[in-house]
Design an enzyme around this catalytic site. Structure first.
Site, short mmCIF file in Angstrom:
data_model
loop_
_atom_site.label_atom_id
_atom_site.label_comp_id
_atom_site.label_asym_id
_atom_site.label_seq_id
_atom_site.Cartn_x
_atom_site.Cartn_y
_atom_site.Cartn_z
N LYS A 48 1.22 -0.95 0.22
CA LYS A 48 0.11 0.40 -0.10
C LYS A 48 0.92 1.06 -0.37
CE LYS A 48 -4.16 2.10 2.47
NZ LYS A 48 -4.32 1.65 4.04
N SER A 129 -9.22 2.33 3.41
CA SER A 129 -9.21 2.61 2.29
C SER A 129 -7.59 1.66 0.92
CB SER A 129 -7.70 3.77 2.52
OG SER A 129 -7.18 3.00 3.78
N SER A 153 -10.47 -0.59 7.17
CA SER A 153 -9.15 -0.01 6.22
C SER A 153 -8.35 -1.30 5.37
CB SER A 153 -8.19 1.29 6.71
OG SER A 153 -8.95 2.15 7.07
#
Length: 429
Positions: A48, A129, A153
């Site tokens: 990420k 996210s 997330s």
């Protein structure tokens, strides 16, 4: 090496889904060759784009950091690469990790790969996210994707994509090199295709114990890894909190949650309906603490010290009065005490992961993204308390066949037992 080349081919094939902000194919090939020279089997990894890497930019999906390349790697990135991980790319996300749609980043949206017939103007939301990381796993590009989890997330996109998302006990995975946005809640997390793999990668990233560079780092005691192993669901004490059956829960999510509880009971688990009454305040508490942490930590992105500088010189600063934060911290303590007390009575809590299956972008946009708060209700308490939680895929919705997830939570440092239960359960459903 063949697995790495296959991952690269798939990454190219799925480019239209906006999974990666940076593609690091040559880096992955170099890391694979180095792993093979050391006698280690290489495997593809997605990171990420909020974890620092010194070989590729770390943007957090923001124009502010568009050209930022860190001088160091995040600790967990170092540990994964040292054990054969080969970074295929840095994954897309909601800007600065704020959102549950992965549609709000500077580099464009992430689009789910669960269904291949989305229109260019509308698509199935991958969750967020950590949406790019989740789609990278779901599409079969990588074996492991690193995510971060502030209030769900990682678990939210895991549920929306029909994969596994593990948020470990707070501090077990070093947070050094995770761009510090919400220090009191953020946990590096794992996305994979099984609970067994989640544990495998967790072990790799905790193999060297406490990280001296992270003051919140803790180690998993050896006894929590071995003596807490679970080989059967028989006799397992399972808590079902009534507060998680709220007005936002869809019929699909309720049906699968109820079905999983029935399976646990059938397999010999002792199921107890429990009450966590302070849960109804947890979302408001989370929102205040997260906002206060963000306001403090993001003050550095002022275009003066560093970062993108707009041609417009006007700026607005919003501050939260300390009184609100004090109250939120007191409520957080009540929520923590209440949930930890529950683990004196049960081994595992079983709840929905989200209100239901993933919505389309148009549905989220037309409701001004209010569904994000509805979904956060089910996941953020685990971050407030610092306990491990995992989302497991349990079925699909009746109407459109989209994945549905159920969440398991355990007491602090019981990560091994949590993964065991998830793996056993996954083999039954």
């Amino acid at each position: 090496m063949q697995r790495i080349e296959s991952a690269i081919e798939k990454a190219v094939k799925f480019r239209r889904h906006g999974i990666f902000i940076s593609e690091t194919f040559d880096l992955a090939r170099t890391q694979a060759r180095e792993a093979i020279q050391k006698g280690i089997t290489p495997f593809p990894v997605a990171v990420k784009d909020c974890f620092l890497t010194n070989t590729a930019n770390t943007t957090c999906a923001s124009q502010m950091l568009e050209n930022y390349c860190a001088p160091v790697n995040a600790t967990i990135v170092e540990r994964i690469v040292a054990n054969g991980g080969c970074i295929i790319g840095k994954t897309n996300l909601d800007e600065f990790c704020m959102g549950t749609s992965s549609a709000l980043g500077h580099f464009g949206p992430v689009k789910s790969a669960v269904k291949q017939k989305d229109s260019p103007d509308d698509w199935i939301i991958p969750g967020g996210s950590s949406g790019g990381s989740a789609v990278a796993v779901q599409a079969g590009i990588v074996d492991l994707a690193l995510g971060s989890d502030t209030g769900g997330s990682t678990r939210n996109p895991a549920a929306f994509n029909g994969i596994y998302g593990l948020k470990p006990t707070y501090g077990v995975l070093s947070r050094y090199g995770l761009i510090p946005l919400v220090n009191s809640l953020d946990s590096p997390s794992i996305l994979a295709t099984s609970a067994e793999k989640c544990w495998k990668y967790l072990e790799i990233m905790t193999s060297k114990g406490i990280d001296a560079a992270d003051s919140t780092s803790v180690t998993l005691p050896e006894e929590s890894k071995e003596s807490s192993r679970i080989s059967s669901l028989k006799g397992l004490k399972v808590g079902v909190p009534i507060e998680y059956h709220n007005e936002c829960l869809s019929e699909d999510a309720w049906r699968h949650w109820n079905r999983i509880v029935g399976i646990l009971k059938r397999e010999g688990a002792i199921v107890r309906v429990i009450s966590l009454p302070t849960t109804k305040y947890s979302l408001a508490c989370y929102s205040v603490i997260a906002a206060a942490d963000v306001a403090s930590n993001m003050a550095r992105y002022d275009s003066v010290a560093y970062g993108h500088r707009s041609e417009k010189n006007e700026s607005t600063y919003e501050m939260y009065r300390k009184l609100y934060l004090d109250k939120a911290l007191k409520v957080r303590r009540l929520i923590t005490d209440e949930m930890l007390a529950a683990f004196n009575e049960v081994d595992i809590l079983v709840t929905p992961t989200a209100t239901g299956p993933a919505p389309k972008y148009s549905q989220l946009r037309d409701t001004l993204f209010s569904k994000e708060d509805d979904d956060d209700y089910f996941t953020q308490a685990a971050n407030l308390v610092g306990i491990p939680a995992i989302s497991i895929p349990v079925g699909r919705s009746d109407e459109d066949g989209l994945p549905i997830g159920v969440q398991l939570m355990a007491n602090r440092l019981n990560d091994r037992a949590l993964c065991d239960v998830a793996q056993i359960l996954s083999g039954i459903i």
